[in-house]
Design a protein around this motif. Structure first.
Motif, PDB file in Angstrom:
ATOM      1  N   GLU A   1      -3.084  -3.552  18.829  1.00 24.31           N
ATOM      2  CA  GLU A   1      -2.390  -2.272  18.974  1.00 24.31           C
ATOM      3  C   GLU A   1      -3.390  -1.142  18.722  1.00 24.31           C
ATOM      4  OE1 GLU A   1       1.837  -0.261  17.463  1.00 24.31           O
ATOM      5  OE2 GLU A   1       1.181  -2.216  16.704  1.00 24.31           O
ATOM      6  N   LEU A   2      -3.381  -0.141  19.590  1.00 20.65           N
ATOM      7  CA  LEU A   2      -4.298   0.987  19.488  1.00 20.65           C
ATOM      8  C   LEU A   2      -3.528   2.295  19.583  1.00 20.65           C
ATOM      9  CD1 LEU A   2      -7.222  -0.021  21.908  1.00 20.65           C
ATOM     10  CD2 LEU A   2      -7.405   0.252  19.435  1.00 20.65           C
ATOM     11  N   ALA A   3      -4.035   3.301  18.868  1.00 22.98           N
ATOM     12  CA  ALA A   3      -3.475   4.652  18.975  1.00 22.98           C
ATOM     13  C   ALA A   3      -4.590   5.657  18.740  1.00 22.98           C
ATOM     14  CB  ALA A   3      -2.345   4.866  17.974  1.00 22.98           C
ATOM     15  N   THR A   4      -4.442   6.834  19.310  1.00 24.04           N
ATOM     16  CA  THR A   4      -5.420   7.903  19.121  1.00 24.04           C
ATOM     17  C   THR A   4      -4.701   9.213  18.830  1.00 24.04           C
ATOM     18  OG1 THR A   4      -5.437   8.464  21.491  1.00 24.04           O
ATOM     19  CG2 THR A   4      -7.059   6.843  20.724  1.00 24.04           C
ATOM     20  N   VAL A   5      -5.396  10.085  18.120  1.00 26.81           N
ATOM     21  CA  VAL A   5      -4.955  11.474  17.995  1.00 26.81           C
ATOM     22  C   VAL A   5      -6.167  12.321  18.369  1.00 26.81           C
ATOM     23  CG1 VAL A   5      -5.447  11.481  15.497  1.00 26.81           C
ATOM     24  CG2 VAL A   5      -3.978  13.247  16.494  1.00 26.81           C
ATOM     25  N   ASN A   6      -5.993  13.208  19.357  1.00 25.19           N
ATOM     26  CA  ASN A   6      -7.134  13.961  19.851  1.00 25.19           C
ATOM     27  C   ASN A   6      -7.277  15.308  19.158  1.00 25.19           C
ATOM     28  OD1 ASN A   6      -5.238  15.698  21.054  1.00 25.19           O
ATOM     29  ND2 ASN A   6      -5.380  14.692  23.056  1.00 25.19           N
ATOM     30  N   GLU A   7      -8.266  16.084  19.573  1.00 22.83           N
ATOM     31  CA  GLU A   7      -8.554  17.356  18.915  1.00 22.83           C
ATOM     32  C   GLU A   7      -7.464  18.397  19.160  1.00 22.83           C
ATOM     33  OE1 GLU A   7     -12.260  18.732  20.473  1.00 22.83           O
ATOM     34  OE2 GLU A   7     -11.751  18.098  22.515  1.00 22.83           O
ATOM     35  N   LYS A   8      -6.611  18.162  20.157  1.00 25.11           N
ATOM     36  CA  LYS A   8      -5.499  19.072  20.428  1.00 25.11           C
ATOM     37  C   LYS A   8      -4.276  18.760  19.558  1.00 25.11           C
ATOM     38  CE  LYS A   8      -6.804  19.719  25.283  1.00 25.11           C
ATOM     39  NZ  LYS A   8      -6.367  19.528  26.693  1.00 25.11           N
ATOM     40  N   GLY A   9      -4.369  17.691  18.761  1.00 24.86           N
ATOM     41  CA  GLY A   9      -3.254  17.320  17.906  1.00 24.86           C
ATOM     42  C   GLY A   9      -2.191  16.513  18.620  1.00 24.86           C
ATOM     43  N   GLU A  10      -2.599  15.716  19.604  1.00 25.63           N
ATOM     44  CA  GLU A  10      -1.658  14.885  20.357  1.00 25.63           C
ATOM     45  C   GLU A  10      -1.843  13.431  19.935  1.00 25.63           C
ATOM     46  OE1 GLU A  10      -1.777  17.610  24.429  1.00 25.63           O
ATOM     47  OE2 GLU A  10      -3.139  15.895  24.193  1.00 25.63           O
ATOM     48  N   PHE A  11      -0.845  12.880  19.267  1.00 28.33           N
ATOM     49  CA  PHE A  11      -0.900  11.484  18.827  1.00 28.33           C
ATOM     50  C   PHE A  11      -0.285  10.603  19.906  1.00 28.33           C
ATOM     51  CE2 PHE A  11       0.385   7.622  16.720  1.00 28.33           C
ATOM     52  CZ  PHE A  11      -0.660   7.368  15.842  1.00 28.33           C
ATOM     53  N   LYS A  12      -0.988   9.533  20.257  1.00 29.34           N
ATOM     54  CA  LYS A  12      -0.535   8.671  21.338  1.00 29.34           C
ATOM     55  C   LYS A  12      -0.805   7.210  21.006  1.00 29.34           C
ATOM     56  CE  LYS A  12      -1.444   7.505  26.197  1.00 29.34           C
ATOM     57  NZ  LYS A  12      -2.325   7.751  27.357  1.00 29.34           N
TER      58      LYS A  12
END
Length: 235
Positions: free
Chosen positions: A209-220
């Motif tokens: 399972e993988l997830a990311t949160v980018n510099e724009k504050g979008e958690f996915k």
């Protein structure tokens, strides 16, 4: 009288200054499947193993990475039912802050709230510590953040960390591969390579399972197809 005489009491210190039940809770975390997180210059990646007791289980029903708010998420190692209590508490805190101040909660403030809940369960009668550690990842006005929260209520900020059964080997691997200028895409590849070091069997989109949160504050949380694409690139 040895420490073992105090191991069943949560609220009584042993002569050596330990609370035995907290040590047992940390041992429970160490029995859980490996989870890790890496902070990049433009976000944070969370990665974890999903262990299924039998192939008859539906892999989609097992979810170790949870969204707390649109800009923050977490992954756990240890006892799944305990993690759900903390996820619910974290989501409630996020919504209370948003309703009061009309802006997203800072990552550190949420972490302090979760750590406070966990600490309260180390000094109250009739309860036990949470048998779970959390890696909390998010982005706020000051950039991306990664924190680890342990059953004692202790928390630290990390550049990269791992919890669970293969924690020691995973941290050793991360120490060799991590650089301060790592970007999110490279961090995803490094996370998968780290999990591969101690993985028992074949890594697939069903057990990773993988997830990311980018510099724009979008958690996915990545879909199974996206996880498969990254696995094909790395393995």
């Amino acid at each position: 009288m040895g420490d073992s005489s105090y191991s069943f009491s949560l609220t009584t210190f042993s002569p050596t200054g330990k609370l035995g039940q907290i040590d047992h809770a940390i041992a429970a975390v160490g029995q859980g499947s490996t989870s890790l997180a890496i902070k990049a210059t433009n976000g944070v990646v969370l990665a974890t193993e999903k262990k299924m007791g039998t192939p008859l289980m539906d892999a989609t029903s097992i979810q170790k990475i949870s969204l707390l708010d649109e800009h923050i998420g977490c992954v756990y190692s240890g006892m799944g039912p305990d993690s759900r209590v903390l996820v619910a508490a974290g989501r409630k805190q996020c919504q209370q802050y948003r309703c009061t101040y009309h802006e997203p909660i800072p990552v550190l403030q949420l972490v302090k709230g979760l750590a406070r809940v966990m600490q309260e369960y180390t000094q109250s009668g009739g309860v036990r510590p949470f048998g779970v550690s959390l890696l909390v990842a998010g982005t706020d006005y000051s950039g991306p953040h990664l924190f680890q929260v342990d059953p004692s209520g202790s928390y630290w900020a990390w550049k990269a960390s791992a919890i669970g059964k293969n924690m020691v080997n995973a941290k050793t691997f991360l120490e060799k591969r991590y650089t301060n200028d790592i970007e999110l895409e490279d961090a995803i590849h490094t996370a998968l390579l780290t999990l591969k070091e101690g993985f028992d069997g074949k890594m697939t989109s069903d057990n990773i399972e993988l997830a990311t949160v980018n510099e724009k504050g979008e958690f996915k949380t990545l879909s199974a197809a996206e996880v498969k694409d990254y696995l094909d690139e790395v393995l």
